[in-house]
Design a protein around this motif. Structure first.
Motif, PDB file in Angstrom:
ATOM      1  N   ALA A  42      54.493  44.608  45.224  1.00 14.12           N
ATOM      2  CA  ALA A  42      53.967  45.943  44.804  1.00 14.12           C
ATOM      3  C   ALA A  42      52.522  45.952  44.803  1.00 14.12           C
ATOM      4  CB  ALA A  42      53.951  46.002  43.125  1.00 14.12           C
ATOM      5  N   LEU A  43      51.848  44.922  44.789  1.00 15.46           N
ATOM      6  CA  LEU A  43      50.356  44.825  45.100  1.00 15.46           C
ATOM      7  C   LEU A  43      50.311  44.809  46.731  1.00 15.46           C
ATOM      8  CD1 LEU A  43      48.975  41.903  42.747  1.00 15.46           C
ATOM      9  CD2 LEU A  43      48.638  44.485  42.558  1.00 15.46           C
ATOM     10  N   ALA A  44      51.317  44.479  47.571  1.00 19.60           N
ATOM     11  CA  ALA A  44      51.193  44.508  48.865  1.00 19.60           C
ATOM     12  C   ALA A  44      51.755  45.507  49.540  1.00 19.60           C
ATOM     13  CB  ALA A  44      51.319  43.147  49.597  1.00 19.60           C
ATOM     14  N   ALA A  49      48.002  48.321  51.713  1.00 22.36           N
ATOM     15  CA  ALA A  49      47.604  47.416  52.739  1.00 22.36           C
ATOM     16  C   ALA A  49      46.871  48.120  53.819  1.00 22.36           C
ATOM     17  CB  ALA A  49      48.318  46.509  53.201  1.00 22.36           C
ATOM     18  N   ASP A  50      47.366  49.223  54.280  1.00 21.41           N
ATOM     19  CA  ASP A  50      46.924  49.906  55.506  1.00 21.41           C
ATOM     20  C   ASP A  50      45.577  50.705  55.064  1.00 21.41           C
ATOM     21  OD1 ASP A  50      49.015  49.498  56.888  1.00 21.41           O
ATOM     22  OD2 ASP A  50      50.018  51.377  56.617  1.00 21.41           O
ATOM     23  N   GLY A  51      45.528  51.195  53.683  1.00 20.44           N
ATOM     24  CA  GLY A  51      44.060  51.679  53.292  1.00 20.44           C
ATOM     25  C   GLY A  51      43.250  50.469  53.464  1.00 20.44           C
ATOM     26  N   LEU A  52      43.419  49.443  52.967  1.00 19.32           N
ATOM     27  CA  LEU A  52      42.396  48.469  52.787  1.00 19.32           C
ATOM     28  C   LEU A  52      41.986  48.106  54.155  1.00 19.32           C
ATOM     29  CD1 LEU A  52      43.547  46.092  49.796  1.00 19.32           C
ATOM     30  CD2 LEU A  52      41.815  47.865  49.845  1.00 19.32           C
ATOM     31  N   THR A  53      42.976  47.946  55.109  1.00 24.89           N
ATOM     32  CA  THR A  53      42.803  47.472  56.637  1.00 24.89           C
ATOM     33  C   THR A  53      41.820  48.538  57.110  1.00 24.89           C
ATOM     34  OG1 THR A  53      44.657  46.425  56.809  1.00 24.89           O
ATOM     35  CG2 THR A  53      43.583  47.376  58.822  1.00 24.89           C
ATOM     36  N   ASP A  54      41.900  49.916  56.924  1.00 22.83           N
ATOM     37  CA  ASP A  54      41.257  51.041  57.600  1.00 22.83           C
ATOM     38  C   ASP A  54      39.711  50.823  56.697  1.00 22.83           C
ATOM     39  OD1 ASP A  54      43.352  51.866  58.722  1.00 22.83           O
ATOM     40  OD2 ASP A  54      43.923  53.612  57.345  1.00 22.83           O
ATOM     41  N   ARG A  95      38.373  46.668  43.109  1.00 20.87           N
ATOM     42  CA  ARG A  95      38.581  47.842  42.403  1.00 20.87           C
ATOM     43  C   ARG A  95      39.730  48.471  42.671  1.00 20.87           C
ATOM     44  NH1 ARG A  95      32.530  50.242  42.338  1.00 20.87           N
ATOM     45  NH2 ARG A  95      31.734  49.183  40.602  1.00 20.87           N
ATOM     46  N   VAL A  96      40.292  48.268  43.675  1.00 16.47           N
ATOM     47  CA  VAL A  96      41.438  48.964  44.211  1.00 16.47           C
ATOM     48  C   VAL A  96      42.636  47.976  43.667  1.00 16.47           C
ATOM     49  CG1 VAL A  96      43.396  49.431  46.279  1.00 16.47           C
ATOM     50  CG2 VAL A  96      40.944  50.508  46.288  1.00 16.47           C
ATOM     51  N   ALA A  97      42.356  46.847  43.800  1.00 16.68           N
ATOM     52  CA  ALA A  97      43.362  45.760  43.229  1.00 16.68           C
ATOM     53  C   ALA A  97      43.406  45.749  41.716  1.00 16.68           C
ATOM     54  CB  ALA A  97      43.188  44.380  43.744  1.00 16.68           C
ATOM     55  N   LEU A  98      42.552  45.956  41.381  1.00 24.75           N
ATOM     56  CA  LEU A  98      42.381  45.720  39.628  1.00 24.75           C
ATOM     57  C   LEU A  98      43.133  47.342  39.126  1.00 24.75           C
ATOM     58  CD1 LEU A  98      41.428  44.895  37.155  1.00 24.75           C
ATOM     59  CD2 LEU A  98      39.283  45.996  37.294  1.00 24.75           C
ATOM     60  N   ALA A  99      42.799  48.338  39.683  1.00 23.23           N
ATOM     61  CA  ALA A  99      43.195  49.458  39.352  1.00 23.23           C
ATOM     62  C   ALA A  99      44.887  49.385  39.590  1.00 23.23           C
ATOM     63  CB  ALA A  99      42.907  50.640  40.168  1.00 23.23           C
ATOM     64  N   ALA A 243      37.039  39.808  36.182  1.00 24.88           N
ATOM     65  CA  ALA A 243      35.872  38.820  36.342  1.00 24.88           C
ATOM     66  C   ALA A 243      35.484  38.702  38.018  1.00 24.88           C
ATOM     67  CB  ALA A 243      36.386  37.388  36.128  1.00 24.88           C
ATOM     68  N   THR A 244      36.345  38.960  38.907  1.00 28.62           N
ATOM     69  CA  THR A 244      35.803  39.213  40.418  1.00 28.62           C
ATOM     70  C   THR A 244      34.969  40.405  40.632  1.00 28.62           C
ATOM     71  OG1 THR A 244      37.788  38.248  40.996  1.00 28.62           O
ATOM     72  CG2 THR A 244      36.659  39.441  42.396  1.00 28.62           C
ATOM     73  N   VAL A 245      35.522  41.453  39.936  1.00 29.55           N
ATOM     74  CA  VAL A 245      34.555  42.746  39.959  1.00 29.55           C
ATOM     75  C   VAL A 245      33.238  42.536  39.392  1.00 29.55           C
ATOM     76  CG1 VAL A 245      34.542  45.130  39.306  1.00 29.55           C
ATOM     77  CG2 VAL A 245      36.603  44.385  40.272  1.00 29.55           C
ATOM     78  N   ALA A 246      33.086  42.152  38.257  1.00 35.86           N
ATOM     79  CA  ALA A 246      32.006  41.816  37.583  1.00 35.86           C
ATOM     80  C   ALA A 246      30.843  40.988  38.491  1.00 35.86           C
ATOM     81  CB  ALA A 246      32.040  40.972  36.069  1.00 35.86           C
ATOM     82  N   GLY A 247      31.463  39.751  38.951  1.00 38.59           N
ATOM     83  CA  GLY A 247      30.793  39.072  39.879  1.00 38.59           C
ATOM     84  C   GLY A 247      30.471  39.807  41.052  1.00 38.59           C
ATOM     85  N   LEU A 248      31.236  40.541  41.557  1.00 36.67           N
ATOM     86  CA  LEU A 248      30.775  41.283  42.881  1.00 36.67           C
ATOM     87  C   LEU A 248      29.470  42.480  42.581  1.00 36.67           C
ATOM     88  CD1 LEU A 248      34.166  41.843  44.609  1.00 36.67           C
ATOM     89  CD2 LEU A 248      32.267  40.465  45.348  1.00 36.67           C
ATOM     90  N   LEU A 249      29.820  42.929  41.252  1.00 34.43           N
ATOM     91  CA  LEU A 249      28.828  43.986  40.864  1.00 34.43           C
ATOM     92  C   LEU A 249      27.200  43.217  40.916  1.00 34.43           C
ATOM     93  CD1 LEU A 249      30.676  45.710  38.158  1.00 34.43           C
ATOM     94  CD2 LEU A 249      29.622  46.776  40.410  1.00 34.43           C
ATOM     95  N   VAL A 250      27.201  41.877  40.391  1.00 34.02           N
ATOM     96  CA  VAL A 250      26.148  41.099  40.303  1.00 34.02           C
ATOM     97  C   VAL A 250      25.810  40.861  41.553  1.00 34.02           C
ATOM     98  CG1 VAL A 250      25.112  39.018  39.609  1.00 34.02           C
ATOM     99  CG2 VAL A 250      26.547  40.068  37.901  1.00 34.02           C
ATOM    100  N   GLN A 251      26.449  40.408  42.476  1.00 33.87           N
ATOM    101  CA  GLN A 251      25.969  40.074  44.091  1.00 33.87           C
ATOM    102  C   GLN A 251      25.510  41.474  44.600  1.00 33.87           C
ATOM    103  OE1 GLN A 251      26.355  37.127  45.322  1.00 33.87           O
ATOM    104  NE2 GLN A 251      25.324  38.391  47.184  1.00 33.87           N
ATOM    105  N   GLN A 252      26.290  42.559  44.431  1.00 35.76           N
ATOM    106  CA  GLN A 252      26.020  43.969  45.012  1.00 35.76           C
ATOM    107  C   GLN A 252      24.326  43.984  44.673  1.00 35.76           C
ATOM    108  OE1 GLN A 252      27.479  47.685  43.779  1.00 35.76           O
ATOM    109  NE2 GLN A 252      28.228  48.025  45.781  1.00 35.76           N
TER     110      GLN A 252
END
Length: 506
Positions: A42-44, A49-54, A95-99, A243-252
């Motif tokens: 379901a996640l793949a 996958a096409d959307g993320l590749t694009d 965010r797409v994966a989390l959604a 947690a990944t999204v929060a870390g990426l927000l800090v990194q961003q």
């Protein structure tokens, strides 16, 4: 949430407990594998996958474009901008994966609630079925006891003397009564037995219904257990992705602060580039003024030399005339009276003196005209593709229109740089923006004063004041100054103003 087994639910025998538990463990493992595969699938999904590749391809293209548009910016700013874009892309993907995980988790939670309600109703139905079976069994037991009593009583009352009694008894009424009584006993016994059989059939039907409900409850309980495992898996995954999204927000935010600092520094660097360009134009203007002054001085010296030559020639002619005038006066009385023109007047000395001047002028004119034509005789300083042309462009980070004041050739570091045209090295120095710079004055070509500039070189091998020939190696390509990679930044000035170099190269 999965309800526990009710107290009255049948359990497997003790001697089968180990096998049953082992089967349950295998089933749970199989279910876990199936759930993991389903979630992974379901996640793949191909669309995701096409959307993320694009999205990844678009980010790569944007980064490449940004690097090209930041040719005259610092490599640090280019790297900071690329870092912001990469972090943004990773954040979007997270965010797409989390959604998607949250969507699946919401589905699992809704399914859990619905299945709990269905399981509760099925359990109620099972409890009712068990109660009905118990009640039918109680009635059947009572009926069986009643039937047994009737049969036993009948057996006790009916002996082998009954037929004899019927024969020897001389009372017809008594015989009829005894027959009626016997028939009634038989009918009662038969009815009791029929009722017993009917109750047994009802009990069997209700027991079958109970067994079906038990299978249904067991199936629903297993399905609910699988859904519960899936929900727990999705909850763990959602927590990790949050947690990944929060870390990426800090990194961003960190990348954006770094990029903002680099933007401020790059604005200052851009201002220095503009000032450097204006300074170069002023210095070229000074050299043009000196060249014009020198040309005017030489022209004045030539004019004075020509004037002195004319005066000297006139003096020589006057002296020659004076030298011949005395004998002529002495012999005038003996000479013919017919008037004659002098040699000087007849030869036209000034005319003979003017012809070289005119021819000299035409020679200068033809010399100037020989440098004009359909092209100007300049060559490419390196053999490499153009990676960034001359012209105005919108800076993607500073958000201002900037002039890319030259043509970039994508040559590798160490590639020899050749003089585009013969001339004299006018300047050689280092600038924070343009790196190592070299400028060659080519003088007036087609009526305009031409200067070429070579930037970002790793080093130059010619010196100021040195005359260079067209095609002569003057240095080597580098990436000094505000440069995002090895290349040559070629510039051309006409009469002190920067122009598109490609108008002078062929």
């Amino acid at each position: 949430m999965v309800p526990e087994l009710p107290p009255g639910h049948a359990k497997p025998p003790h001697h089968r407990g180990g096998a049953v538990r082992a089967s349950l463990r295998l089933a749970r493992a199989a279910i876990a594998v199936g759930v993991a595969w389903a979630v992974g699938t379901a996640l793949a999904m191909p669309a995701s996958a096409d959307g993320l590749t694009d999205r990844r391809d678009r980010v790569k293209a944007q980064i490449a474009q940004t690097r090209g548009e930041l040719d005259d910016s610092s490599a640090t700013l280019s790297a900071a901008t690329a870092a912001v874009q990469r972090t943004g892309a990773r954040l979007d993907a997270a965010r797409v994966a989390l959604a998607e995980t949250e969507r699946q988790l919401a589905t699992a939670r809704a399914r859990d609630i619905a299945m709990a309600a269905k399981l509760k109703q099925a359990q109620l139905d099972l409890d009712k079925a068990k109660a009905a079976v118990a009640e039918t069994k109680r009635i059947l037991d009572a009926q069986q006891k009643k039937a047994a009593d009737i049969v036993r009583y009948q057996y006790q009352q009916q002996t082998n003397l009954l037929p004899i009694a019927l024969v020897i008894d001389d009372s017809t009424a008594d015989v009829a009564t005894r027959l009626q009584w016997s028939t009634t006993l038989f009918d009662t016994a038969a009815s009791a037995l029929d009722r017993t059989e009917e109750l047994q059939r009802q009990l069997a039907t209700k027991q079958a219904a109970q067994a079906e409900l038990e299978r249904k409850v067991a199936t629903q309980r297993k399905t609910a257990a699988r859904n519960l495992d899936l929900k727990k898996t999705l909850q763990s995954r959602a927590a990790a992705q949050e947690a990944t999204v929060a870390g990426l927000l800090v990194q961003q935010r960190s990348d954006q602060r770094a990029a903002a600092n680099e933007v401020a520094r790059d604005r200052a660097r851009y201002a220095s580039l503009v000032n450097e360009r204006a300074s170069v134009e002023r210095r070229i203007a000074i050299r043009i003024a000196k060249a014009r002054a020198e040309a005017a001085r030489q022209a004045e010296a030539a004019r004075k030399a020509r004037h002195a030559a004319r005066q000297a020639a006139e003096a020589r002619r006057a002296a020659e005339k004076a030298r011949h005038s005395v004998p002529q006066r002495s012999a005038r009385s003996h000479a013919p009276t017919t008037p004659r023109r002098s040699i000087g007047s007849s030869s036209g000395g000034s005319s003979s003196g003017g012809s070289p001047a005119r021819s000299g002028g035409s020679g200068a004119s033809s010399g100037g005209g020989s440098s004009s034509g359909s092209h100007h005789g300049f060559i490419y300083p390196v053999s490499a593709p153009i990676t960034s042309p001359y012209g105005m462009r919108f800076h993607p980070v500073l958000h201002v229109w900037k002039l890319h004041d030259g043509t970039d050739f994508g040559a590798g570091c160490g590639t020899p740089i050749r003089a585009a045209q013969s001339g004299r090295v006018a300047e050689r120095y280092y600038n924070g923006g343009y790196g190592n710079r070299l400028m060659i004055d080519h003088g007036y070509i087609a009526g305009r004063y031409v200067t070429t500039g070579y930037n970002h070189a790793t080093r130059y091998i010619v010196s100021v004041g040195q005359h260079v020939r067209q095609g002569q190696v003057i240095g080597y390509v580098g990436t000094t100054g505000y440069s995002t990679g090895c290349h040559l930044h070629l510039m051309v000035w006409l009469n002190g103003s920067v122009v598109n170099p490609m108008g002078w190269l062929y």
